[in-house]
Design an enzyme around this catalytic site. Structure first.
Site, PDB file in Angstrom:
ATOM      1  N   LEU A  65      -9.023  31.348  27.792  1.00  0.00           N
ATOM      2  CA  LEU A  65      -7.970  31.053  27.089  1.00  0.00           C
ATOM      3  C   LEU A  65      -7.574  31.973  25.842  1.00  0.00           C
ATOM      4  O   LEU A  65      -8.617  32.469  25.374  1.00  0.00           O
ATOM      5  CB  LEU A  65      -8.008  29.489  26.595  1.00  0.00           C
ATOM      6  CG  LEU A  65      -8.026  28.714  27.678  1.00  0.00           C
ATOM      7  CD1 LEU A  65      -8.616  27.287  27.364  1.00  0.00           C
ATOM      8  CD2 LEU A  65      -6.636  28.378  28.582  1.00  0.00           C
ATOM      9  N   PRO A  66      -6.546  31.858  25.295  1.00  0.00           N
ATOM     10  CA  PRO A  66      -6.287  32.992  23.943  1.00  0.00           C
ATOM     11  C   PRO A  66      -6.896  32.679  22.743  1.00  0.00           C
ATOM     12  O   PRO A  66      -7.350  33.555  22.265  1.00  0.00           O
ATOM     13  CB  PRO A  66      -4.752  32.582  23.821  1.00  0.00           C
ATOM     14  CG  PRO A  66      -4.081  32.115  25.247  1.00  0.00           C
ATOM     15  CD  PRO A  66      -5.003  31.127  25.778  1.00  0.00           C
ATOM     16  N   THR A  96     -12.603  34.293  23.475  1.00  0.00           N
ATOM     17  CA  THR A  96     -13.055  34.646  22.257  1.00  0.00           C
ATOM     18  C   THR A  96     -12.386  33.712  21.122  1.00  0.00           C
ATOM     19  O   THR A  96     -11.110  33.770  20.652  1.00  0.00           O
ATOM     20  CB  THR A  96     -12.594  36.062  21.812  1.00  0.00           C
ATOM     21  OG1 THR A  96     -12.911  36.965  22.728  1.00  0.00           O
ATOM     22  CG2 THR A  96     -13.080  36.614  20.492  1.00  0.00           C
ATOM     23  N   LYS A 171     -20.028  38.286  19.481  1.00  0.00           N
ATOM     24  CA  LYS A 171     -18.652  39.037  19.796  1.00  0.00           C
ATOM     25  C   LYS A 171     -18.174  39.406  18.369  1.00  0.00           C
ATOM     26  O   LYS A 171     -17.590  40.552  18.458  1.00  0.00           O
ATOM     27  CB  LYS A 171     -17.791  38.275  20.570  1.00  0.00           C
ATOM     28  CG  LYS A 171     -16.372  38.536  20.983  1.00  0.00           C
ATOM     29  CD  LYS A 171     -16.075  39.486  21.883  1.00  0.00           C
ATOM     30  CE  LYS A 171     -14.644  39.905  22.113  1.00  0.00           C
ATOM     31  NZ  LYS A 171     -14.412  40.962  22.993  1.00  0.00           N
ATOM     32  N   LYS A 246      -6.915  39.802  15.684  1.00  0.00           N
ATOM     33  CA  LYS A 246      -7.479  38.260  16.074  1.00  0.00           C
ATOM     34  C   LYS A 246      -8.999  38.393  15.736  1.00  0.00           C
ATOM     35  O   LYS A 246      -9.410  37.322  15.012  1.00  0.00           O
ATOM     36  CB  LYS A 246      -7.022  37.951  17.466  1.00  0.00           C
ATOM     37  CG  LYS A 246      -7.639  36.686  17.773  1.00  0.00           C
ATOM     38  CD  LYS A 246      -7.675  36.642  19.294  1.00  0.00           C
ATOM     39  CE  LYS A 246      -8.594  35.340  19.749  1.00  0.00           C
ATOM     40  NZ  LYS A 246      -8.910  35.219  21.160  1.00  0.00           N
TER      41      LYS A 246
HETATM   42  P1  NAD Z   1      -3.700  35.999  27.927  1.00  0.00           P
HETATM   43  O1  NAD Z   1      -2.650  35.574  27.016  1.00  0.00           O
HETATM   44  O2  NAD Z   1      -3.318  37.104  29.136  1.00  0.00           O
HETATM   45  O3  NAD Z   1      -3.979  34.868  29.031  1.00  0.00           O
HETATM   46  C1  NAD Z   1      -4.423  33.575  28.681  1.00  0.00           C
HETATM   47  C2  NAD Z   1      -3.993  32.591  29.568  1.00  0.00           C
HETATM   48  O4  NAD Z   1      -4.192  31.329  29.191  1.00  0.00           O
HETATM   49  C3  NAD Z   1      -2.293  32.570  29.845  1.00  0.00           C
HETATM   50  O5  NAD Z   1      -2.222  32.838  31.380  1.00  0.00           O
HETATM   51  C4  NAD Z   1      -2.083  31.115  29.498  1.00  0.00           C
HETATM   52  O6  NAD Z   1      -0.789  30.851  30.348  1.00  0.00           O
HETATM   53  C5  NAD Z   1      -3.170  30.348  29.601  1.00  0.00           C
HETATM   54  N1  NAD Z   1      -3.048  29.100  28.766  1.00  0.00           N
HETATM   55  C6  NAD Z   1      -2.824  29.053  27.227  1.00  0.00           C
HETATM   56  N2  NAD Z   1      -3.076  27.619  27.382  1.00  0.00           N
HETATM   57  C7  NAD Z   1      -3.047  27.070  28.344  1.00  0.00           C
HETATM   58  C8  NAD Z   1      -3.723  25.787  28.626  1.00  0.00           C
HETATM   59  N3  NAD Z   1      -3.313  24.847  27.838  1.00  0.00           N
HETATM   60  N4  NAD Z   1      -3.855  25.572  30.114  1.00  0.00           N
HETATM   61  C9  NAD Z   1      -3.873  26.209  30.897  1.00  0.00           C
HETATM   62  N5  NAD Z   1      -3.648  27.536  30.792  1.00  0.00           N
HETATM   63  C10 NAD Z   1      -3.324  27.966  29.302  1.00  0.00           C
HETATM   64  O7  NAD Z   1      -5.170  36.399  27.317  1.00  0.00           O
HETATM   65  P2  NAD Z   1      -6.155  37.441  27.920  1.00  0.00           P
HETATM   66  O8  NAD Z   1      -5.758  38.890  27.432  1.00  0.00           O
HETATM   67  O9  NAD Z   1      -6.331  36.921  29.245  1.00  0.00           O
HETATM   68  O10 NAD Z   1      -7.390  36.887  26.979  1.00  0.00           O
HETATM   69  C11 NAD Z   1      -8.193  35.650  27.068  1.00  0.00           C
HETATM   70  C12 NAD Z   1      -9.117  35.844  26.032  1.00  0.00           C
HETATM   71  O11 NAD Z   1     -10.023  36.730  26.110  1.00  0.00           O
HETATM   72  C13 NAD Z   1      -8.713  35.610  24.653  1.00  0.00           C
HETATM   73  O12 NAD Z   1      -9.683  34.939  23.749  1.00  0.00           O
HETATM   74  C14 NAD Z   1      -9.056  37.060  24.011  1.00  0.00           C
HETATM   75  O13 NAD Z   1      -9.265  37.449  22.812  1.00  0.00           O
HETATM   76  C15 NAD Z   1     -10.369  37.475  24.916  1.00  0.00           C
HETATM   77  N6  NAD Z   1     -10.481  38.827  25.104  1.00  0.00           N
HETATM   78  C16 NAD Z   1      -9.341  39.696  25.893  1.00  0.00           C
HETATM   79  C17 NAD Z   1      -9.577  41.023  26.263  1.00  0.00           C
HETATM   80  C18 NAD Z   1      -8.510  41.821  26.467  1.00  0.00           C
HETATM   81  O14 NAD Z   1      -8.558  43.164  26.581  1.00  0.00           O
HETATM   82  N7  NAD Z   1      -7.379  41.282  26.919  1.00  0.00           N
HETATM   83  C19 NAD Z   1     -10.950  41.403  26.055  1.00  0.00           C
HETATM   84  C20 NAD Z   1     -12.030  40.784  25.706  1.00  0.00           C
HETATM   85  C21 NAD Z   1     -11.746  39.408  25.141  1.00  0.00           C
END
Ligand code: NAD
Length: 297
Positions: A65-66, A96, A171, A246
């Site tokens: 999740l975000p 994260t 992390k 973030k």
């Molecule tokens: P994203 O925003 O693309 O995806 C998050 C998903 O969670 C979305 O599809 C959203 O609809 C869903 N969501 C939100 N609230 C929800 C709920 N209550 N119930 C069900 N689904 C829900 O984010 P991401 O890029 O996939 O990142 C996810 C995590 O990984 C974050 O914490 C980010 O910091 C971490 N991260 C991201 C990256 C990157 O390069 N994108 C790299 C390492 C870590």
């Protein structure tokens, strides 16, 4: 194994696909119908709510999740996972978030008989797609051992960092250092070029000298120094400025609670905040060099 997966975004969707590829049975949920549809087409079973995931006969639930607010809502909310999941179902949160929130949710989960790991990742969307993520895992050793083969379906470097929350600690500490080193390399490259050095020659010296680091030898922020780095494609793709911002917020907040000085981390946070407020939030984080060299570099 029958696994529940919540959060099918940029990272979660390819991770879930790799679980299907490893022949796990998957029940998925996301607020976005489009995200769910993509996974159903790949062979997953769609459910309609967090509660439905908890009520299905899954042995393990993974969330991606975000931010901490979403993790709290999904686990601790009125219709959250912990209100309805069967005892002994294992939980892994790969979002994260700050270490304190991770520890709080894990403590509540384990108290009601649901072993929980925090397992944030590095490696970005490319690593998620290729199944080569690094997982930094916090939690009990027995729970880590039980989850290892599932994590290996999505990553190649799985590290047990200690008790609950320590995955998040690793992390945020690593990403704070990455931000600081990227700013340091940006500053040094900009100084050298402004004084008349050729950028590639300067990078070559740094990379065979004591200033060498990942931000200089693999991801150099100066355009044209490293073919394939975001700097050589106008800072597109890669790891976005707002994601780095973030993670710096998590580091500085955790430091504040711990009363631990993070002087350069706080400065890095402010530099990235300024850069984002100037409209560069979606650019790769190495674009921070523009703070030194101007827009038309
Ligand atoms: P994203 O925003 O693309 O995806 C998050 C998903 O969670 C979305 O599809 C959203 O609809 C869903 N969501 C939100 N609230 C929800 C709920 N209550 N119930 C069900 N689904 C829900 O984010 P991401 O890029 O996939 O990142 C996810 C995590 O990984 C974050 O914490 C980010 O910091 C971490 N991260 C991201 C990256 C990157 O390069 N994108 C790299 C390492 C870590």
């Amino acid at each position: 194994m029958h696994i529940g997966f919540i959060g099918l975004g940029n990272m979660g969707a390819p991770m879930a696909r790799n679980l299907l590829g490893a022949r796990h049975r998957l029940s998925v949920f996301d607020l976005s119908q489009a995200a769910v549809k993509g996974l159903v087409e790949a062979g997953a079973n769609a459910v309609h709510s967090v509660t439905d995931i908890a009520h299905s006969d899954v042995e393990l639930i993974i969330t991606m999740l975000p931010a901490a607010s979403h993790v709290r809502q999904v686990y601790l909310g009125d219709s959250g996972l912990l209100s309805s999941v069967a005892p002994s179902v294992r939980l892994i949160d790969s979002s994260t978030i700050d270490p304190m929130s991770a520890r709080e949710v894990a403590a509540i989960a384990s108290k009601q008989g649901n072993p929980m790991l925090d397992a944030p990742v590095s490696g970005g969307t490319g690593g998620a797609e290729a199944g080569t993520l690094t997982f930094m895992v916090g939690g009990d050793t027995a729970d880590y051992d039980a989850a290892l083969s599932v994590l290996q379906s999505m990553g190649k470097n799985i590290v047990h960092c200690g008790p609950a929350g320590n995955g998040q600690v690793a992390k945020v500490a690593n990403n704070m250092l990455l931000a600081i080193s990227m700013i340091g390399v940006s500053e040094a490259m900009s100084l050298g070029v402004s004084l008349g050095m050729d950028a590639k020659v300067l990078a070559g010296i740094i990379n065979t000298s004591s200033g060498r680091c990942w931000s200089s030898d693999t991801y150099n922020p100066y355009p044209g120094v490293i073919e394939g780095a975001p700097a050589s494609r106008n800072y597109t793709g890669g790891f976005g400025t707002d994601l780095m911002l973030k993670d710096l917020g998590l580091a500085t907040e955790a430091a504040k609670q711990q009363k631990q000085p993070v002087i350069l981390g706080a400065l890095a946070q402010q530099l990235y905040q300024t850069f984002s407020s100037q409209g560069h939030g979606t650019m790769d984080f190495s674009a921070i060099i523009k703070m030194y060299s101007g827009e038309d570099q």
